[in-house]
Design a protein around this motif. Sequence first.
Motif, PDB file in Angstrom:
ATOM      1  N   ILE A 206       0.883  -1.114   0.063  1.00 38.34           N
ATOM      2  CA  ILE A 206       0.074   0.155  -0.066  1.00 38.34           C
ATOM      3  C   ILE A 206       0.667   1.146  -0.023  1.00 38.34           C
ATOM      4  O   ILE A 206       0.551   2.185  -0.601  1.00 38.34           O
ATOM      5  CB  ILE A 206      -1.037  -0.160   1.333  1.00 38.34           C
ATOM      6  N   ILE A 207       2.068   1.301   0.862  1.00 42.91           N
ATOM      7  CA  ILE A 207       2.746   2.323   0.968  1.00 42.91           C
ATOM      8  C   ILE A 207       3.375   2.660  -0.572  1.00 42.91           C
ATOM      9  O   ILE A 207       3.649   3.940  -0.884  1.00 42.91           O
ATOM     10  CB  ILE A 207       3.924   2.117   1.824  1.00 42.91           C
ATOM     11  N   GLY A 208       3.711   1.512  -1.157  1.00 40.26           N
ATOM     12  CA  GLY A 208       4.382   1.739  -2.622  1.00 40.26           C
ATOM     13  C   GLY A 208       3.442   2.387  -3.506  1.00 40.26           C
ATOM     14  O   GLY A 208       3.614   3.187  -4.260  1.00 40.26           O
ATOM     15  N   ALA A 209       2.216   1.876  -3.482  1.00 39.29           N
ATOM     16  CA  ALA A 209       1.222   2.312  -4.538  1.00 39.29           C
ATOM     17  C   ALA A 209       0.748   3.700  -4.202  1.00 39.29           C
ATOM     18  O   ALA A 209       0.525   4.507  -4.869  1.00 39.29           O
ATOM     19  CB  ALA A 209      -0.067   1.234  -4.348  1.00 39.29           C
ATOM     20  N   VAL A 210       0.551   4.135  -3.059  1.00 44.10           N
ATOM     21  CA  VAL A 210       0.546   5.440  -2.547  1.00 44.10           C
ATOM     22  C   VAL A 210       1.291   6.602  -2.867  1.00 44.10           C
ATOM     23  O   VAL A 210       1.293   7.370  -3.499  1.00 44.10           O
ATOM     24  CB  VAL A 210       0.086   5.712  -0.869  1.00 44.10           C
ATOM     25  N   SER A 211       2.896   5.975  -2.828  1.00 45.49           N
ATOM     26  CA  SER A 211       3.739   6.948  -3.270  1.00 45.49           C
ATOM     27  C   SER A 211       3.784   7.173  -4.716  1.00 45.49           C
ATOM     28  O   SER A 211       4.036   7.969  -5.248  1.00 45.49           O
ATOM     29  CB  SER A 211       4.946   6.282  -2.789  1.00 45.49           C
ATOM     30  N   GLN A 212       3.485   5.908  -5.456  1.00 49.22           N
ATOM     31  CA  GLN A 212       3.150   5.988  -6.841  1.00 49.22           C
ATOM     32  C   GLN A 212       2.370   7.031  -7.485  1.00 49.22           C
ATOM     33  O   GLN A 212       2.333   7.829  -8.169  1.00 49.22           O
ATOM     34  CB  GLN A 212       3.083   4.661  -7.411  1.00 49.22           C
ATOM     35  N   LEU A 213       1.123   7.022  -6.784  1.00 52.77           N
ATOM     36  CA  LEU A 213       0.055   7.791  -6.866  1.00 52.77           C
ATOM     37  C   LEU A 213       0.589   9.345  -6.684  1.00 52.77           C
ATOM     38  O   LEU A 213       0.186  10.267  -7.363  1.00 52.77           O
ATOM     39  CB  LEU A 213      -1.371   7.356  -6.220  1.00 52.77           C
ATOM     40  N   ALA A 214       1.175   9.647  -5.397  1.00 55.79           N
ATOM     41  CA  ALA A 214       1.502  10.764  -4.921  1.00 55.79           C
ATOM     42  C   ALA A 214       2.634  11.580  -5.985  1.00 55.79           C
ATOM     43  O   ALA A 214       2.641  12.824  -6.078  1.00 55.79           O
ATOM     44  CB  ALA A 214       1.934  10.894  -3.653  1.00 55.79           C
ATOM     45  N   PHE A 215       3.279  10.652  -6.587  1.00 56.06           N
ATOM     46  CA  PHE A 215       4.476  11.191  -7.531  1.00 56.06           C
ATOM     47  C   PHE A 215       4.052  11.990  -8.462  1.00 56.06           C
ATOM     48  O   PHE A 215       4.461  12.818  -8.942  1.00 56.06           O
ATOM     49  CB  PHE A 215       5.136  10.086  -7.863  1.00 56.06           C
ATOM     50  N   GLY A 216       2.668  11.648  -8.987  1.00 56.17           N
ATOM     51  CA  GLY A 216       2.160  12.556  -9.914  1.00 56.17           C
ATOM     52  C   GLY A 216       1.626  13.973  -9.701  1.00 56.17           C
ATOM     53  O   GLY A 216       1.908  14.625 -10.495  1.00 56.17           O
TER      54      GLY A 216
ATOM     55  N   PHE B 274       0.742   8.128 -13.223  1.00 57.62           N
ATOM     56  CA  PHE B 274       1.070   7.986 -11.867  1.00 57.62           C
ATOM     57  C   PHE B 274      -0.104   7.566 -11.182  1.00 57.62           C
ATOM     58  O   PHE B 274      -0.268   6.532 -10.199  1.00 57.62           O
ATOM     59  CB  PHE B 274       1.931   8.590 -11.139  1.00 57.62           C
ATOM     60  N   VAL B 275      -1.201   8.220 -11.546  1.00 59.70           N
ATOM     61  CA  VAL B 275      -2.494   8.324 -10.584  1.00 59.70           C
ATOM     62  C   VAL B 275      -3.382   6.904 -11.004  1.00 59.70           C
ATOM     63  O   VAL B 275      -3.714   6.324 -10.272  1.00 59.70           O
ATOM     64  CB  VAL B 275      -3.229   9.621 -10.782  1.00 59.70           C
ATOM     65  N   ILE B 276      -3.217   6.879 -12.407  1.00 60.34           N
ATOM     66  CA  ILE B 276      -4.006   5.641 -12.724  1.00 60.34           C
ATOM     67  C   ILE B 276      -3.170   4.416 -12.307  1.00 60.34           C
ATOM     68  O   ILE B 276      -3.915   3.437 -11.774  1.00 60.34           O
ATOM     69  CB  ILE B 276      -3.956   5.625 -14.382  1.00 60.34           C
ATOM     70  N   SER B 277      -2.069   4.207 -12.341  1.00 57.93           N
ATOM     71  CA  SER B 277      -1.368   2.958 -11.818  1.00 57.93           C
ATOM     72  C   SER B 277      -1.254   3.083 -10.274  1.00 57.93           C
ATOM     73  O   SER B 277      -1.743   1.784  -9.820  1.00 57.93           O
ATOM     74  CB  SER B 277       0.221   3.332 -12.160  1.00 57.93           C
ATOM     75  N   GLY B 278      -1.276   3.995  -9.453  1.00 54.19           N
ATOM     76  CA  GLY B 278      -1.448   3.825  -8.072  1.00 54.19           C
ATOM     77  C   GLY B 278      -2.890   3.360  -7.707  1.00 54.19           C
ATOM     78  O   GLY B 278      -3.050   2.448  -6.971  1.00 54.19           O
ATOM     79  N   LEU B 279      -3.970   4.012  -8.270  1.00 55.12           N
ATOM     80  CA  LEU B 279      -5.212   3.658  -8.010  1.00 55.12           C
ATOM     81  C   LEU B 279      -5.399   2.139  -8.604  1.00 55.12           C
ATOM     82  O   LEU B 279      -6.313   1.408  -7.760  1.00 55.12           O
ATOM     83  CB  LEU B 279      -6.322   4.392  -8.670  1.00 55.12           C
ATOM     84  N   MET B 280      -4.774   1.954  -9.630  1.00 54.90           N
ATOM     85  CA  MET B 280      -5.148   0.250 -10.154  1.00 54.90           C
ATOM     86  C   MET B 280      -4.441  -0.565  -9.213  1.00 54.90           C
ATOM     87  O   MET B 280      -4.979  -1.689  -8.929  1.00 54.90           O
ATOM     88  CB  MET B 280      -4.523   0.303 -11.516  1.00 54.90           C
ATOM     89  N   PHE B 281      -3.256  -0.437  -8.815  1.00 52.99           N
ATOM     90  CA  PHE B 281      -2.538  -1.215  -7.740  1.00 52.99           C
ATOM     91  C   PHE B 281      -2.933  -1.327  -6.324  1.00 52.99           C
ATOM     92  O   PHE B 281      -2.708  -2.384  -5.410  1.00 52.99           O
ATOM     93  CB  PHE B 281      -0.979  -1.007  -7.808  1.00 52.99           C
ATOM     94  N   LEU B 282      -3.646  -0.282  -6.027  1.00 52.49           N
ATOM     95  CA  LEU B 282      -4.568  -0.167  -4.677  1.00 52.49           C
ATOM     96  C   LEU B 282      -5.370  -1.204  -4.350  1.00 52.49           C
ATOM     97  O   LEU B 282      -5.896  -1.866  -3.689  1.00 52.49           O
ATOM     98  CB  LEU B 282      -4.784   1.204  -4.208  1.00 52.49           C
TER      99      LEU B 282
END
Length: 207
Positions: free
Chosen positions: A107-117, A199-207
């Motif tokens: 979850i930490i990794g996915a949220v960080s991916q989302l936030a990077f955008g 980043f947002v799409i990938s982060g939400l997809m992996f969450l």
Amino acid sequence: IYNMSDEDAPIKSSPMNISRSYKNGLQNGGRLYILVAMLLLYQIIPGWCQSLLDTFFPIAVEERGWSKTLIGALLSTFSMSRLIIYITCTHSINNWGTRISLGLFGIIGAVSQLAFGFVEYIPKSNGLLYILACFSLRLIEAVGLNISFMYSYSLLIELWPQQRTLLTSLAVVCGSFGFMVAPVFGSTIFAALAFEFPFVISGLMFL
């Protein structure tokens, strides 16, 4: 009553300690195959997140005055993090438990991916803050996903040790798929929409 053979028994040296009754329940109910499939799909995520920005990030930061050395340092953060984690944390990670190692760090990794955008919204005049935000989020993302990846692969082999070779091959295929598709996905979405959307799409997809 199903009696497990020696081949089916969990690897004794593994710290997972999956009980025989639990593993029997997975096999008898067919849920073992579903769990294995989910863990194989999970192998896609680290490679996907690592290579997602390779094609468009250098273009996006040109106007912010980033040097090629700085860009290369950011892109290598993922691999550097994986190397450090594999060398220093292999034994201790396995003692943290499934929920922490696989769930929380994922979850930490996915949220960080989302936030990077959203680093794109940092003003161009504040270049130092932009650099710190990029490196911090990328490092947190790399640590989270690499730890959860290590645990997911260990759990995958633990659940089905007699198919170790096949599972390892499939895990490599899934990881390679992530590395192959993510740059195309990222550059296409970047060109069609904006910097933050891959980043947002990938982060939400992996969450």
